[in-house]
Design a protein around this motif. Structure first.
Motif, PDB file in Angstrom:
ATOM      1  N   VAL A  59       0.852  -1.179   0.000  1.00  0.00           N
ATOM      2  CA  VAL A  59       0.000   0.000   0.000  1.00  0.00           C
ATOM      3  C   VAL A  59       0.891   1.233   0.000  1.00  0.00           C
ATOM      4  O   VAL A  59       1.779   1.364   0.848  1.00  0.00           O
ATOM      5  N   GLU A  60       0.659   2.127  -0.953  1.00  0.00           N
ATOM      6  CA  GLU A  60       1.402   3.378  -1.019  1.00  0.00           C
ATOM      7  C   GLU A  60       0.445   4.539  -0.794  1.00  0.00           C
ATOM      8  O   GLU A  60      -0.603   4.605  -1.425  1.00  0.00           O
ATOM      9  N   LEU A  61       0.822   5.446   0.086  1.00  0.00           N
ATOM     10  CA  LEU A  61       0.076   6.688   0.271  1.00  0.00           C
ATOM     11  C   LEU A  61       0.823   7.774  -0.488  1.00  0.00           C
ATOM     12  O   LEU A  61       2.036   7.941  -0.307  1.00  0.00           O
ATOM     13  N   ARG A  62       0.120   8.487  -1.347  1.00  0.00           N
ATOM     14  CA  ARG A  62       0.726   9.560  -2.138  1.00  0.00           C
ATOM     15  C   ARG A  62      -0.090  10.833  -1.981  1.00  0.00           C
ATOM     16  O   ARG A  62      -1.311  10.778  -1.815  1.00  0.00           O
ATOM     17  N   ASP A  63       0.596  11.956  -2.058  1.00  0.00           N
ATOM     18  CA  ASP A  63      -0.131  13.222  -2.007  1.00  0.00           C
ATOM     19  C   ASP A  63      -0.716  13.504  -3.395  1.00  0.00           C
ATOM     20  O   ASP A  63      -0.558  12.713  -4.325  1.00  0.00           O
ATOM     21  N   ASN A  64      -1.375  14.640  -3.527  1.00  0.00           N
ATOM     22  CA  ASN A  64      -2.029  14.957  -4.799  1.00  0.00           C
ATOM     23  C   ASN A  64      -1.042  15.221  -5.923  1.00  0.00           C
ATOM     24  O   ASN A  64      -1.404  15.165  -7.097  1.00  0.00           O
ATOM     25  N   ALA A  65       0.217  15.493  -5.592  1.00  0.00           N
ATOM     26  CA  ALA A  65       1.265  15.669  -6.603  1.00  0.00           C
ATOM     27  C   ALA A  65       1.927  14.337  -6.947  1.00  0.00           C
ATOM     28  O   ALA A  65       2.912  14.300  -7.668  1.00  0.00           O
ATOM     29  N   MET A  66       1.403  13.242  -6.397  1.00  0.00           N
ATOM     30  CA  MET A  66       1.882  11.873  -6.611  1.00  0.00           C
ATOM     31  C   MET A  66       3.232  11.586  -5.948  1.00  0.00           C
ATOM     32  O   MET A  66       3.898  10.615  -6.289  1.00  0.00           O
ATOM     33  N   THR A  67       3.604  12.394  -4.972  1.00  0.00           N
ATOM     34  CA  THR A  67       4.808  12.120  -4.193  1.00  0.00           C
ATOM     35  C   THR A  67       4.472  11.056  -3.160  1.00  0.00           C
ATOM     36  O   THR A  67       3.480  11.174  -2.433  1.00  0.00           O
ATOM     37  N   THR A  68       5.284  10.005  -3.092  1.00  0.00           N
ATOM     38  CA  THR A  68       5.044   8.930  -2.139  1.00  0.00           C
ATOM     39  C   THR A  68       5.321   9.423  -0.726  1.00  0.00           C
ATOM     40  O   THR A  68       6.401   9.923  -0.433  1.00  0.00           O
ATOM     41  N   ILE A  69       4.329   9.285   0.149  1.00  0.00           N
ATOM     42  CA  ILE A  69       4.412   9.719   1.537  1.00  0.00           C
ATOM     43  C   ILE A  69       4.808   8.560   2.447  1.00  0.00           C
ATOM     44  O   ILE A  69       5.601   8.710   3.362  1.00  0.00           O
ATOM     45  N   ARG A  70       4.226   7.405   2.164  1.00  0.00           N
ATOM     46  CA  ARG A  70       4.443   6.234   3.028  1.00  0.00           C
ATOM     47  C   ARG A  70       4.191   4.960   2.233  1.00  0.00           C
ATOM     48  O   ARG A  70       3.302   4.930   1.378  1.00  0.00           O
ATOM     49  N   VAL A  71       4.951   3.926   2.534  1.00  0.00           N
ATOM     50  CA  VAL A  71       4.758   2.618   1.911  1.00  0.00           C
ATOM     51  C   VAL A  71       4.583   1.583   3.023  1.00  0.00           C
ATOM     52  O   VAL A  71       5.371   1.544   3.968  1.00  0.00           O
ATOM     53  N   ILE A  72       3.548   0.778   2.888  1.00  0.00           N
ATOM     54  CA  ILE A  72       3.282  -0.309   3.833  1.00  0.00           C
ATOM     55  C   ILE A  72       3.347  -1.600   3.027  1.00  0.00           C
ATOM     56  O   ILE A  72       2.533  -1.809   2.124  1.00  0.00           O
ATOM     57  N   GLU A  73       4.319  -2.437   3.339  1.00  0.00           N
ATOM     58  CA  GLU A  73       4.543  -3.647   2.559  1.00  0.00           C
ATOM     59  C   GLU A  73       3.986  -4.892   3.256  1.00  0.00           C
ATOM     60  O   GLU A  73       3.773  -4.891   4.462  1.00  0.00           O
ATOM     61  N   ASP A  74       3.788  -5.927   2.452  1.00  0.00           N
ATOM     62  CA  ASP A  74       3.441  -7.260   2.938  1.00  0.00           C
ATOM     63  C   ASP A  74       2.131  -7.300   3.715  1.00  0.00           C
ATOM     64  O   ASP A  74       2.063  -7.757   4.854  1.00  0.00           O
ATOM     65  N   VAL A  75       1.070  -6.819   3.080  1.00  0.00           N
ATOM     66  CA  VAL A  75      -0.261  -6.789   3.691  1.00  0.00           C
ATOM     67  C   VAL A  75      -1.072  -7.970   3.161  1.00  0.00           C
ATOM     68  O   VAL A  75      -1.218  -8.137   1.945  1.00  0.00           O
ATOM     69  N   TYR A  76      -1.596  -8.786   4.069  1.00  0.00           N
ATOM     70  CA  TYR A  76      -2.466  -9.899   3.686  1.00  0.00           C
ATOM     71  C   TYR A  76      -3.829  -9.362   3.256  1.00  0.00           C
ATOM     72  O   TYR A  76      -4.278  -8.316   3.736  1.00  0.00           O
ATOM     73  N   PHE A  77      -4.510 -10.092   2.373  1.00  0.00           N
ATOM     74  CA  PHE A  77      -5.785  -9.616   1.844  1.00  0.00           C
ATOM     75  C   PHE A  77      -6.802  -9.354   2.949  1.00  0.00           C
ATOM     76  O   PHE A  77      -7.583  -8.418   2.868  1.00  0.00           O
ATOM     77  N   ASP A  78      -6.796 -10.170   4.008  1.00  0.00           N
ATOM     78  CA  ASP A  78      -7.788  -9.994   5.063  1.00  0.00           C
ATOM     79  C   ASP A  78      -7.419  -8.873   6.034  1.00  0.00           C
ATOM     80  O   ASP A  78      -8.204  -8.553   6.930  1.00  0.00           O
ATOM     81  N   GLN A  79      -6.270  -8.262   5.871  1.00  0.00           N
ATOM     82  CA  GLN A  79      -5.852  -7.117   6.681  1.00  0.00           C
ATOM     83  C   GLN A  79      -5.883  -5.811   5.899  1.00  0.00           C
ATOM     84  O   GLN A  79      -5.633  -4.746   6.455  1.00  0.00           O
ATOM     85  N   LEU A  80      -6.199  -5.897   4.615  1.00  0.00           N
ATOM     86  CA  LEU A  80      -6.086  -4.745   3.730  1.00  0.00           C
ATOM     87  C   LEU A  80      -6.914  -3.544   4.186  1.00  0.00           C
ATOM     88  O   LEU A  80      -6.406  -2.429   4.281  1.00  0.00           O
TER      89      LEU A  80
END
Length: 104
Positions: A59-80
């Motif tokens: 999961v990547e959080l990006r601002d409106n300018a598409m700059t990556t703010i935060r990345v959350i890796e290795d998320v299971y489908f039931d935790q999404l």
């Protein structure tokens, strides 16, 4: 993959709608889904990408300018949904924030 991610999000529509979810867009080569949010903690874009090698999501959080703010890796489908909710909307004083926002 975009349809699959949407089907996961549809299992808890009230939570997803609380993010101000809109503009869902399939990522190129059907590698995932991007959508806009207007949450208490994050306003901008959320990219959910499928990592085929791990069979997990990133999961990547990006601002409106598409700059990556935060990345959350290795998320299971039931935790999404919970992971996105914690990153976008859920605050330590969530109920207070909701009451303030809606003047309750």
């Amino acid at each position: 993959m975009a349809d699959y991610i949407l089907s996961i999000l549809r299992t808890q529509l009230m939570v997803v709608f609380s993010w101000g979810f809109h503009r869902p867009t399939a990522l190129p080569d059907d590698k995932g889904l991007a959508f806009k949010v207007d949450g208490f903690k994050h306003k901008g874009w959320v990219f959910v990408k499928y990592n085929e090698g791990k069979d997990l999501f990133d999961v990547e959080l990006r601002d409106n300018a598409m700059t990556t703010i935060r990345v959350i890796e290795d998320v299971y489908f039931d935790q999404l949904i919970a992971v996105i909710d914690n990153a976008v909307e859920r605050t330590s004083d969530y109920e207070k924030q909701v009451k303030k926002f809606y003047n309750i």
